[in-house]
Design a protein around this motif. Structure first.
Motif, short mmCIF file in Angstrom:
data_model
loop_
_atom_site.label_atom_id
_atom_site.label_comp_id
_atom_site.label_asym_id
_atom_site.label_seq_id
_atom_site.Cartn_x
_atom_site.Cartn_y
_atom_site.Cartn_z
N ILE A 232 0.84 -1.21 0.00
CA ILE A 232 0.00 0.00 0.00
C ILE A 232 0.88 1.26 0.00
CG2 ILE A 232 -1.64 1.36 1.37
CD1 ILE A 232 -2.87 -1.31 2.31
N ASN A 233 1.89 1.27 0.86
CA ASN A 233 2.77 2.43 0.94
C ASN A 233 3.54 2.66 -0.35
OD1 ASN A 233 2.08 3.20 3.56
ND2 ASN A 233 3.63 1.90 4.50
N VAL A 234 4.04 1.59 -0.96
CA VAL A 234 4.77 1.74 -2.23
C VAL A 234 3.87 2.35 -3.30
CG1 VAL A 234 5.97 0.58 -4.11
CG2 VAL A 234 6.28 -0.24 -1.82
N VAL A 235 2.65 1.80 -3.44
CA VAL A 235 1.76 2.25 -4.51
C VAL A 235 1.37 3.71 -4.30
CG1 VAL A 235 -0.47 1.89 -5.65
CG2 VAL A 235 0.91 -0.07 -4.98
N LYS A 236 1.07 4.08 -3.06
CA LYS A 236 0.73 5.48 -2.77
C LYS A 236 1.87 6.42 -3.14
CE LYS A 236 -2.63 5.04 1.03
NZ LYS A 236 -2.84 5.25 2.48
N GLN A 237 3.09 6.04 -2.75
CA GLN A 237 4.23 6.90 -3.02
C GLN A 237 4.62 6.89 -4.49
OE1 GLN A 237 7.25 6.16 0.13
NE2 GLN A 237 5.50 5.76 1.47
N ALA A 238 4.40 5.76 -5.18
CA ALA A 238 4.66 5.69 -6.62
C ALA A 238 3.73 6.64 -7.37
CB ALA A 238 4.47 4.27 -7.13
N ALA A 239 2.49 6.78 -6.88
CA ALA A 239 1.55 7.71 -7.50
C ALA A 239 2.04 9.15 -7.35
CB ALA A 239 0.17 7.55 -6.87
N GLU A 240 2.62 9.45 -6.18
CA GLU A 240 3.16 10.80 -5.94
C GLU A 240 4.34 11.09 -6.88
OE1 GLU A 240 4.14 10.89 -1.80
OE2 GLU A 240 2.07 10.50 -1.16
#
Length: 403
Positions: A232-240
């Motif tokens: 979840i954290n990776v995907v959120k930060q990848a979106a940023e």
């Protein structure tokens, strides 16, 4: 005091020994062992406990008035904690089967402990493919995912769609390393290459440096060999970072509907992922999901593949107990391995000699927000991997049970 008397009476019965071919102390006890407070609490947690309770209710005594009790405990993602709980359940508390067990280190430890005991291990969330390979046990049945299936089928689906160059973000744990190793073997055997890999600790909150390395690698595909809160954290930060917008594909090897819900469809849109179960596949999965969402504490949540696996494996074990009249693994597991047919949640299903339950797998893409029409309407099907292709061939696992 009542609990003390029950424990002492049970200990006495264990000393005398419950013979193979009967139900020990006239109750079938199933222990749900998982992560209730950590990164897997949404994909497993109390939802898995409710799934096991649903299976016991649907079993309804197996037409033989068989009494079933569901107990549960939190292994805290620590092998020593999980092992201590399992040993207490085995030696003192009369538990007959352990189900769920996300976290490969915990699962492999319990697999060793229960080998040749009276207890059945329903490893419905333990992802290590060693459970049906070099560490296979006559007491263990493995449902849903494993690292071979996760690594190979996901890599195959992406390579077939042009994803040749890869960079991995991998949790520094048995689960992540196993997934990456299996995927890399497939990628390199089919003309692709792994440009690089970054290992991160379990429970990482800041992935900025890892994502910058993945981005600068120019790899076509960034493979996320992790799970739960880490993914979840990776995907959120990848979106940023705008990674998918710049043309790199993000693929999650082990992601569940709860994770997508947690990060939000706007963040997750376009993400590729492989699942063994999706609540909105057909009438049977939808009916199960509706009942699950109405359970105490679920508040309308849809079940993950792991929670569906707890239900399916618990019910399969109880049906084997009813068929044999015994809750001993020596009787129940061989009976379970006879099954060939349609499982309501997982489709065409077979249980192999090595303990691996095989069923179709699916590659999904997370919908765009405007494509989602109702709560938890998150996936669109990209491709179906038939059961015979989704899992490691029986002859290649090195399991000593395979004749």
């Amino acid at each position: 005091m009542k609990h003390l008397k029950w424990t002492l009476a049970l200990a006495a019965s264990l000393v005398s020994g419950a013979a193979s071919g009967e139900i020990s102390d006239n109750v079938v006890r199933i222990g749900v062992l998982n992560d209730i407070s950590g990164i897997f609490q949404d994909t497993n947690g109390m939802g898995s406990v409710e799934a096991a309770r649903m299976a016991a209710e649907d079993f309804n005594g197996g037409a033989k008035n068989i009494k079933v009790e569901i107990v549960y405990a939190d292994h805290q993602n620590k092998a020593d904690v999980g092992n201590a709980i399992a040993r207490k359940w085995l030696d003192v508390e009369g538990v007959d089967a352990i189900v769920d067990v996300p976290n490969s280190a915990v699962g492999l430890s319990i697999n060793t402990l229960l080998r040749d005991s009276r207890m059945t291990f329903l490893a419905s969330s333990t992802a290590s493919s060693d459970l049906t390979g070099k560490a296979c046990s006559p007491n263990t049945i493995q449902w849903v995912n494993d690292t071979w299936a996760t690594g190979n089928t996901t890599a195959a689906a992406m390579v077939s769609r042009g994803g040749k160059d890869w960079y991995f973000l991998t949790v520094d744990f048995a689960l992540g390393k196993g997934i990456e190793a299996e995927a890399q073997k497939y990628i390199e055997a089919h003309g692709g290459k792994v440009i690089g890999s970054s290992k991160h600790p379990l429970g990482t909150s800041d992935f900025a440096s890892f994502l910058l390395q993945a981005q600068s690698s120019k790899a076509q595909v960034i493979g996320l060999a992790n799970a739960g809160g880490d993914t979840i954290n990776v995907v959120k930060q990848a979106a940023e970072f705008g990674i998918q917008q710049s043309g790199q594909k993000l693929v999650a090897f082990l992601l569940f509907i709860n994770d997508v819900h947690g990060m939000g469809i706007k963040v997750a849109q376009g993400l590729q992922l492989k699942e063994a179960f999706y609540w909105d596949m057909n009438d049977d999965t939808r009916a199960f999901a509706k009942r699950f969402g109405a359970r105490p504490g679920m508040n309308g949540k849809m079940p993950s593949g792991n929670q569906a696996g707890v239900y399916a494996s618990t019910l399969a074990y109880l049906n084997a107990v009813a068929a044999t009249g015994s809750d001993n693994a020596k009787d129940a597991v061989p009976e379970m391995k006879k099954f060939r047919g349609k499982d309501k949640l997982f489709g065409d299903t077979a249980m192999r000699q090595d303990g691996r339950v095989v069923h179709p797998m699916y590659l999904f893409e997370v919908k765009k927000p405007e494509e989602s029409k109702y709560p938890y309407d998150y996936y669109k099907l990209v491709s179906t991997i038939p059961a015979e292709q989704a899992f490691r061939p029986l002859a290649e696992g090195g399991c000593e049970l395979v004749k």
